[in-house]
Design a protein around this motif. Structure first.
Motif, PDB file in Angstrom:
ATOM      1  N   CYS A  34      -8.093  84.298 -14.127  1.00  0.00           N
ATOM      2  CA  CYS A  34      -9.448  83.771 -14.025  1.00  0.00           C
ATOM      3  C   CYS A  34      -9.375  82.283 -13.760  1.00  0.00           C
ATOM      4  N   GLU A  35      -9.955  81.870 -12.659  1.00  0.00           N
ATOM      5  CA  GLU A  35     -10.074  80.447 -12.333  1.00  0.00           C
ATOM      6  C   GLU A  35     -11.331  80.293 -11.489  1.00  0.00           C
ATOM      7  N   PRO A  36     -11.894  79.088 -11.404  1.00  0.00           N
ATOM      8  CA  PRO A  36     -13.142  78.922 -10.651  1.00  0.00           C
ATOM      9  C   PRO A  36     -12.984  79.237  -9.174  1.00  0.00           C
ATOM     10  N   HIS A  37     -13.915  80.015  -8.649  1.00  0.00           N
ATOM     11  CA  HIS A  37     -13.965  80.358  -7.220  1.00  0.00           C
ATOM     12  C   HIS A  37     -15.349  80.044  -6.666  1.00  0.00           C
ATOM     13  N   GLY A  38     -15.879  78.894  -7.063  1.00  0.00           N
ATOM     14  CA  GLY A  38     -17.195  78.487  -6.566  1.00  0.00           C
ATOM     15  C   GLY A  38     -18.316  79.178  -7.313  1.00  0.00           C
ATOM     16  N   GLY A  44     -12.571  86.117 -11.595  1.00  0.00           N
ATOM     17  CA  GLY A  44     -11.380  86.948 -11.412  1.00  0.00           C
ATOM     18  C   GLY A  44     -11.113  87.379  -9.983  1.00  0.00           C
ATOM     19  N   LEU A  45     -11.606  86.628  -9.019  1.00  0.00           N
ATOM     20  CA  LEU A  45     -11.424  87.019  -7.610  1.00  0.00           C
ATOM     21  C   LEU A  45      -9.955  87.349  -7.296  1.00  0.00           C
ATOM     22  N   ASP A  46      -9.040  86.508  -7.763  1.00  0.00           N
ATOM     23  CA  ASP A  46      -7.614  86.707  -7.459  1.00  0.00           C
ATOM     24  C   ASP A  46      -7.107  88.031  -8.046  1.00  0.00           C
ATOM     25  N   THR A  47      -7.569  88.349  -9.238  1.00  0.00           N
ATOM     26  CA  THR A  47      -7.143  89.596  -9.890  1.00  0.00           C
ATOM     27  C   THR A  47      -7.738  90.798  -9.163  1.00  0.00           C
ATOM     28  N   ILE A  48      -9.008  90.665  -8.802  1.00  0.00           N
ATOM     29  CA  ILE A  48      -9.722  91.784  -8.171  1.00  0.00           C
ATOM     30  C   ILE A  48      -9.065  92.165  -6.847  1.00  0.00           C
ATOM     31  N   LYS A  49      -8.688  91.159  -6.050  1.00  0.00           N
ATOM     32  CA  LYS A  49      -8.082  91.517  -4.755  1.00  0.00           C
ATOM     33  C   LYS A  49      -6.666  92.068  -4.930  1.00  0.00           C
ATOM     34  N   ALA A  50      -5.912  91.558  -5.910  1.00  0.00           N
ATOM     35  CA  ALA A  50      -4.566  92.095  -6.153  1.00  0.00           C
ATOM     36  C   ALA A  50      -4.648  93.553  -6.616  1.00  0.00           C
ATOM     37  N   SER A 125       0.533  88.972  -5.755  1.00  0.00           N
ATOM     38  CA  SER A 125      -0.223  87.993  -6.518  1.00  0.00           C
ATOM     39  C   SER A 125      -1.425  87.524  -5.711  1.00  0.00           C
ATOM     40  N   GLY A 126      -2.607  87.679  -6.284  1.00  0.00           N
ATOM     41  CA  GLY A 126      -3.820  87.178  -5.645  1.00  0.00           C
ATOM     42  C   GLY A 126      -3.954  85.667  -5.826  1.00  0.00           C
ATOM     43  N   HIS A 127      -3.163  85.122  -6.744  1.00  0.00           N
ATOM     44  CA  HIS A 127      -3.171  83.686  -7.022  1.00  0.00           C
ATOM     45  C   HIS A 127      -1.994  83.052  -6.301  1.00  0.00           C
ATOM     46  N   ASP A 165      -7.066  80.581   1.902  1.00  0.00           N
ATOM     47  CA  ASP A 165      -7.789  79.422   1.378  1.00  0.00           C
ATOM     48  C   ASP A 165      -8.121  79.656  -0.086  1.00  0.00           C
ATOM     49  N   HIS A 166      -8.874  78.732  -0.659  1.00  0.00           N
ATOM     50  CA  HIS A 166      -9.360  78.942  -2.012  1.00  0.00           C
ATOM     51  C   HIS A 166     -10.882  78.974  -1.990  1.00  0.00           C
ATOM     52  N   ALA A 167     -11.447  80.124  -2.344  1.00  0.00           N
ATOM     53  CA  ALA A 167     -12.907  80.274  -2.428  1.00  0.00           C
ATOM     54  C   ALA A 167     -13.620  79.765  -1.172  1.00  0.00           C
ATOM     55  N   TYR A 170     -11.945  82.812   3.928  1.00  0.00           N
ATOM     56  CA  TYR A 170     -10.908  83.850   3.768  1.00  0.00           C
ATOM     57  C   TYR A 170     -11.128  84.660   2.477  1.00  0.00           C
ATOM     58  N   GLU A 171     -11.151  83.968   1.353  1.00  0.00           N
ATOM     59  CA  GLU A 171     -11.228  84.709   0.080  1.00  0.00           C
ATOM     60  C   GLU A 171     -12.582  85.386  -0.127  1.00  0.00           C
ATOM     61  N   LEU A 172     -13.644  84.722   0.312  1.00  0.00           N
ATOM     62  CA  LEU A 172     -14.961  85.347   0.110  1.00  0.00           C
ATOM     63  C   LEU A 172     -15.165  86.523   1.060  1.00  0.00           C
TER      64      LEU A 172
HETATM   65 ZN   LIG Z   1      -8.294  82.750  -5.295  1.00  0.00          ZN
END
Ligand SMILES: [Zn+2]
Length: 266
Positions: A34-38, A44-50, A125-127, A165-167, A170-172
């Motif tokens: 869990c880290e900020p994604h805007g 949990g965007l990184d976890t969800i995609k992994a 790793s999504g992160h 990218d970060h948030a 690409y990620e969105l």
């Molecule tokens: Zn991310």
């Protein structure tokens, strides 16, 4: 994330687990945090995609998905100045652990996979940002126990075709393809108007589309499929059990090179 229950270690009963494993003795480890994604996206965007990539890969190429590792490295290495830059004084609501805990845990996760009868591992790793160190651990385990491990962050799977990218776009886009119900694109403008500021959101976030996300995810699944096909797990005979004690010297070797860890160098 809505898990694909038919490929998840936690949700399988012995008969189904053993049948899947006999067919393709490959295990997938999703990693995120869990880290900020805007303002537009869940923490949990990184976890969800992994999770999504591992579930789909196991369904398509065979194998079983291990329990998700939803804590990760952050706040150290290059992440520290990055965090100051994109967050300022705002509490980022992170679930980071110190690198030595993540790396040592990963090493013992490999042991668990080996002893559970798997013959090869895919770590997704999504992160992004600690992959050199995750690979350092993978390589050390592989060398010590002759156990093939493929470790990539999700942008690395498609690095020649799509800029990660970060948030941002690409990620969105990935998120819009996987869980559009968790995206609030109408909050994209909060980057400038909200008192919390950017909250690590990328300026090009409004350009994200589900179609672009599906394109990226499809290419990533193809890359995972190629890695799984290259394992030649059929030729591997089951190895003997690895004890906790057997892993200790491997960890000590990694720890001895601590000054080289990317997660500890800014
Ligand atoms: Zn991310």
């Amino acid at each position: 994330m809505i898990f694909d229950e038919g490929v998840r270690w936690e949700m399988l009963k012995p008969a189904e687990f053993l049948a899947r494993q006999a067919e393709r003795p490959v295990v997938y480890l999703p990693m995120g945090l869990c880290e900020p994604h805007g303002h537009v996206a869940p923490f949990g965007l990184d976890t969800i995609k992994a999770d999504w990539l591992c579930d789909r890969a196991a369904r398509r190429f065979g194998g079983i998905v291990a329990p998700t590792m939803a804590y990760h490295t952050h706040e150290t290495g290059y992440h520290a100045p990055w965090l100051r830059q994109v967050m300022g004084d705002v509490n980022p609501r992170l679930c980071a652990l110190p690198p030595h805990l993540i790396l040592e845990t990963l090493l013992y996760q490999f042991r668990a996979f080996h002893n559970a009868g798997f013959r090869a591992v895919v770590v997704i790793s999504g992160h992004h940002g600690s992959q050199e160190d995750l690979r350092r651990v993978s390589q050390a385990f592989e060398d010590a126990f002759d156990f093939p491990i493929f470790m990539r962050t999700d942008p690395e799977l498609v690095s020649k075709r799509y800029p990660g990218d970060h948030a941002g776009r690409y990620e969105l886009s990935q998120m819009l393809a996987i869980r559009p119900d968790l995206v609030a694109m109408n909050r994209a403008s909060r980057v400038t108007s909200d008192e919390l500021g950017r909250f690590a959101q990328n300026p090009d976030v409004s350009e994200a589309t589900a179609a672009y996300g599906n394109e990226i995810l499809d290419a990533q699944l193809v890359a995972i499929g190629e890695a799984v096909a290259a394992f030649r797990v059929g030729e591997n005979l089951p190895g003997k059990m690895i004890s906790f004690r057997d892993v200790v010297p491997v960890w000590e070797g990694i720890l001895a090179k601590r000054t080289q860890w990317a997660t500890l160098n800014e």
